[in-house]
Scaffold this active site. Structure first.
Site, PDB file in Angstrom:
ATOM      1  N   GLU A 195       0.843  -1.204   0.000  1.00 34.61           N
ATOM      2  CA  GLU A 195       0.000   0.000   0.000  1.00 34.61           C
ATOM      3  C   GLU A 195       0.876   1.252   0.000  1.00 34.61           C
ATOM      4  OE1 GLU A 195      -3.237  -0.203  -0.600  1.00 34.61           O
ATOM      5  OE2 GLU A 195      -2.799  -2.337  -0.635  1.00 34.61           O
ATOM      6  N   TRP A 198       1.877   1.728  -3.467  1.00 35.35           N
ATOM      7  CA  TRP A 198       0.809   2.370  -4.265  1.00 35.35           C
ATOM      8  C   TRP A 198       0.905   3.891  -4.112  1.00 35.35           C
ATOM      9  CZ3 TRP A 198      -2.308   1.010  -8.065  1.00 35.35           C
ATOM     10  CH2 TRP A 198      -2.672  -0.327  -8.225  1.00 35.35           C
ATOM     11  N   TRP A 226     -21.262  11.049 -20.082  1.00 35.37           N
ATOM     12  CA  TRP A 226     -21.760  10.954 -18.704  1.00 35.37           C
ATOM     13  C   TRP A 226     -23.190  11.466 -18.652  1.00 35.37           C
ATOM     14  CZ3 TRP A 226     -18.448   8.114 -16.154  1.00 35.37           C
ATOM     15  CH2 TRP A 226     -17.084   8.188 -16.444  1.00 35.37           C
ATOM     16  N   ASN A 261     -11.098   2.314   2.857  1.00 39.13           N
ATOM     17  CA  ASN A 261     -10.686   2.138   1.456  1.00 39.13           C
ATOM     18  C   ASN A 261     -11.635   1.253   0.651  1.00 39.13           C
ATOM     19  OD1 ASN A 261      -8.737   2.289  -0.795  1.00 39.13           O
ATOM     20  ND2 ASN A 261      -8.577   0.087  -0.397  1.00 39.13           N
ATOM     21  N   TRP A 279     -16.253  11.046 -13.191  1.00 37.47           N
ATOM     22  CA  TRP A 279     -15.410  10.772 -12.016  1.00 37.47           C
ATOM     23  C   TRP A 279     -14.868  12.057 -11.396  1.00 37.47           C
ATOM     24  CZ3 TRP A 279     -10.370  12.452 -12.625  1.00 37.47           C
ATOM     25  CH2 TRP A 279      -9.863  12.566 -13.921  1.00 37.47           C
ATOM     26  N   TRP A 302      -9.839   7.435  -8.054  1.00 37.15           N
ATOM     27  CA  TRP A 302     -11.035   7.723  -8.869  1.00 37.15           C
ATOM     28  C   TRP A 302     -10.886   7.197 -10.289  1.00 37.15           C
ATOM     29  CZ3 TRP A 302     -15.907   8.703  -7.950  1.00 37.15           C
ATOM     30  CH2 TRP A 302     -16.240   9.083  -6.659  1.00 37.15           C
TER      31      TRP A 302
HETATM   32  C1  LIG Z   1     -11.706   6.711  -4.818  1.00 34.95           C
HETATM   33  C2  LIG Z   1     -10.524   6.704  -3.862  1.00 34.95           C
HETATM   34  C3  LIG Z   1     -10.009   7.909  -3.378  1.00 34.95           C
HETATM   35  C4  LIG Z   1      -8.896   7.915  -2.508  1.00 34.95           C
HETATM   36  N1  LIG Z   1      -8.425   9.132  -2.055  1.00 34.95           N
HETATM   37  C5  LIG Z   1      -7.335   9.156  -1.250  1.00 34.95           C
HETATM   38  C6  LIG Z   1      -6.793  10.398  -0.783  1.00 34.95           C
HETATM   39  O1  LIG Z   1      -7.272  11.481  -1.125  1.00 34.95           O
HETATM   40  N2  LIG Z   1      -5.717  10.346   0.045  1.00 34.95           N
HETATM   41  C7  LIG Z   1      -5.132   9.168   0.424  1.00 34.95           C
HETATM   42  O2  LIG Z   1      -4.160   9.195   1.189  1.00 34.95           O
HETATM   43  N3  LIG Z   1      -5.611   7.995  -0.026  1.00 34.95           N
HETATM   44  C8  LIG Z   1      -6.688   7.944  -0.834  1.00 34.95           C
HETATM   45  N4  LIG Z   1      -7.186   6.728  -1.251  1.00 34.95           N
HETATM   46  C9  LIG Z   1      -6.466   5.489  -0.880  1.00 34.95           C
HETATM   47  C10 LIG Z   1      -6.934   4.802   0.421  1.00 34.95           C
HETATM   48  O3  LIG Z   1      -8.323   4.667   0.432  1.00 34.95           O
HETATM   49  C11 LIG Z   1      -6.498   5.557   1.678  1.00 34.95           C
HETATM   50  O4  LIG Z   1      -5.110   5.840   1.613  1.00 34.95           O
HETATM   51  C12 LIG Z   1      -6.748   4.727   2.946  1.00 34.95           C
HETATM   52  O5  LIG Z   1      -8.096   4.368   3.044  1.00 34.95           O
HETATM   53  C13 LIG Z   1      -6.334   5.535   4.179  1.00 34.95           C
HETATM   54  O6  LIG Z   1      -6.553   4.793   5.345  1.00 34.95           O
HETATM   55  P1  LIG Z   1      -5.340   4.184   6.182  1.00 34.95           P
HETATM   56  O7  LIG Z   1      -4.348   5.241   6.503  1.00 34.95           O
HETATM   57  O8  LIG Z   1      -5.924   3.416   7.315  1.00 34.95           O
HETATM   58  O9  LIG Z   1      -4.705   3.202   5.099  1.00 34.95           O
HETATM   59  P2  LIG Z   1      -3.845   1.853   5.240  1.00 34.95           P
HETATM   60  O10 LIG Z   1      -4.661   0.784   4.613  1.00 34.95           O
HETATM   61  O11 LIG Z   1      -3.382   1.646   6.623  1.00 34.95           O
HETATM   62  O12 LIG Z   1      -2.628   2.126   4.257  1.00 34.95           O
HETATM   63  C14 LIG Z   1      -1.416   2.768   4.698  1.00 34.95           C
HETATM   64  C15 LIG Z   1      -1.089   3.958   3.840  1.00 34.95           C
HETATM   65  O13 LIG Z   1      -0.809   3.544   2.504  1.00 34.95           O
HETATM   66  C16 LIG Z   1      -1.275   4.531   1.588  1.00 34.95           C
HETATM   67  N5  LIG Z   1      -2.298   3.935   0.716  1.00 34.95           N
HETATM   68  C17 LIG Z   1      -3.141   2.921   1.008  1.00 34.95           C
HETATM   69  N6  LIG Z   1      -3.912   2.613  -0.054  1.00 34.95           N
HETATM   70  C18 LIG Z   1      -3.546   3.465  -1.041  1.00 34.95           C
HETATM   71  C19 LIG Z   1      -3.970   3.650  -2.389  1.00 34.95           C
HETATM   72  N7  LIG Z   1      -4.921   2.888  -2.946  1.00 34.95           N
HETATM   73  N8  LIG Z   1      -3.388   4.628  -3.113  1.00 34.95           N
HETATM   74  C20 LIG Z   1      -2.404   5.405  -2.584  1.00 34.95           C
HETATM   75  N9  LIG Z   1      -1.963   5.275  -1.311  1.00 34.95           N
HETATM   76  C21 LIG Z   1      -2.522   4.315  -0.553  1.00 34.95           C
HETATM   77  C22 LIG Z   1      -1.888   5.655   2.409  1.00 34.95           C
HETATM   78  O14 LIG Z   1      -0.908   6.650   2.596  1.00 34.95           O
HETATM   79  C23 LIG Z   1      -2.230   4.956   3.727  1.00 34.95           C
HETATM   80  O15 LIG Z   1      -2.271   5.800   4.828  1.00 34.95           O
HETATM   81  C24 LIG Z   1      -8.295   6.692  -2.127  1.00 34.95           C
HETATM   82  C25 LIG Z   1      -8.817   5.485  -2.621  1.00 34.95           C
HETATM   83  C26 LIG Z   1      -9.918   5.489  -3.468  1.00 34.95           C
HETATM   84  C27 LIG Z   1     -10.462   4.176  -3.987  1.00 34.95           C
END
Ligand SMILES: Cc1cc2nc3c(=O)[nH]c(=O)nc-3n(C[C@H](O)[C@H](O)[C@H](O)COP(=O)(O)OP(=O)(O)OC[C@H]3O[C@@H](n4cnc5c(N)ncnc54)[C@H](O)[C@@H]3O)c2cc1C
Length: 371
Positions: A195, A198, A226, A261, A279, A302
């Protein structure tokens, strides 16, 4: 930071204004020999830093910039032909193969303490003076549990469990070090490390393909017609679509500034595919509401959901909200928390019927992609 600096006889000097105006003040008050900052990959920040560079260049002041907020940046992870990766798995493979202690080491700081400019402590402008308002929203702490990370791969998909690290706000604002986190938590669970990769991946995509800020990564997806019905968009924003998992997610977002997420993926798919709403509308709403809003990750998420992004889910794979609920909230704990009325007669009727919305989406996408 300010407390640490004051202890050694120095201070932060925080100013609020445009770079040009603030530099004018600083030049009048200090003799500036060099300027240091860290990289930021967003188009706005790139433009701002170019302006600062120009202001400094006119005075022959060197401008030093460094990587800080990611493990690998810009062109550090590229294919053999030096082109950027656009697919996550090979990118992550290369990322892992290049990782070593050097990239995970914390940057030295204490040995530079004696270099800080000595002057009396200055007051930091209040957030109120910059027109911010106080909120009672919950800010997760920046400490994390070893046990949560160890079980991350088993628990992260269930929105009613506290199974993720909740560090996104801290990563976004730089109040936790990505190197420290990758070193300490990344080693405990491979899925967790993925993650964090990512996160680097989307920052890299935004750097190499800045057009994604306003357009589809794959240009043919900008031809989709759309429907963009404002009333339906409002219902989605307010958590009133009649699909409990979607409504639960939107209400969690509206109330707390956070959404799990798994549910972010479900609501984004629902907006773009079931309702055929652009989107960019959903992206902008998330940007307004999310405390962890980050342009690269939000845009990546998105476009992934809409199918228009790099390495996106194929457009014909459309999440079925009921199946997602069965898989990830089978005891309806998350839904009950956010949509307590969902079994009552008062709960809104579904805004669209799943099968017909799915068919309509497939038609709209295939018509656009055929052209
Ligand atoms: C439509 C959509 C919009 C999103 N918008 C954002 C946003 O604006 N900011 C954001 O930080 N994340 C975003 N995410 C990714 C993800 O949902 C969040 O990072 C995550 O839910 C944050 O919770 P956590 O810190 O407990 O994550 P954890 O699951 O604990 O993950 C650890 C860290 O990894 C990174 N991470 C995890 N998943 C992703 C991912 N898919 N893409 C990029 N980094 C990731 C984040 O920095 C996160 O804090 C988005 C995902 C989707 C599907």
């Amino acid at each position: 930071m300010q407390r640490q600096l004051v202890k050694i006889g120095s201070t932060m000097d925080v100013r609020y204004g445009t770079p040009a105006a603030v530099y004018k003040e600083l030049f009048a008050e200090y003799k500036i020999e060099k300027v240091f900052t860290n990289h930021d990959y967003e188009p706005y920040a790139k433009k701002r830093d170019r302006e600062v560079n120009e202001i400094l260049r006119l005075r022959n002041i060197p401008f030093h910039t460094y990587k800080d907020q990611v493990i690998f940046e810009k062109g550090e992870i590229v294919k053999d032909d030096l082109n950027p990766y656009t697919v996550f798995t090979p990118y992550s493979r290369r990322w892992k193969s290049l990782l070593n202690d050097f990239y995970l080491r914390s940057y030295p700081d204490k040995k530079y303490y004696s270099n800080f400019y000595k002057q009396a402590a200055k007051e930091i402008p209040s957030l109120r003076s910059m027109n911010f308002k106080t909120t009672d929203e919950y800010f997760p702490s920046k400490s994390w549990e070893k046990e949560t990370i160890k079980k991350y791969d088993e628990q992260r998909n269930f929105p009613f469990i506290e199974g993720t690290s909740r560090l996104s706000v801290h990563l976004r604002f730089g109040t936790i070090s990505i190197r420290e986190l990758a070193r300490e938590a990344g080693g405990l669970n491979e899925t967790y490390l993925n993650e964090l990769i990512w996160r680097d991946f989307y920052q890299m995509i935004l750097w190499h393909f800045p057009h994604v800020e306003s357009r589809s990564f794959k240009p043919e997806y900008d031809k989709i017609k759309w429907r963009n019905r404002e009333k339906e968009f409002e219902a989605w924003c307010e958590g009133q679509t009649g699909y409990p998992i979607v409504d639960a997610g939107m209400r969690q977002l509206n109330t707390t500034g956070y959404m799990h997420n798994r549910v972010r993926m479900v609501v984004a798919s629902f907006l773009t595919k079931h309702l055929l709403i652009d989107w960019r509308w959903g992206e902008a709403y998330f940007a307004k509401k999310l405390l962890d809003y980050d342009l690269a990750a939000n845009n990546g998420g998105w476009q992934w959901a809409a199918g228009s992004g790099c390495d996106a889910a194929p457009y014909f794979r459309i999440f079925n909200p009921d199946l997602q609920t069965k898989k990830f909230d089978s005891h309806l704990k998350y839904i009950r928390k956010w949509v307590p009325e969902f079994e009552e007669l008062t709960y809104v009727k579904p805004i669209v019927e799943h099968e017909s919305a799915r068919k309509r989406c497939l038609e709209a996408y295939s018509a656009a992609l055929k052209k």
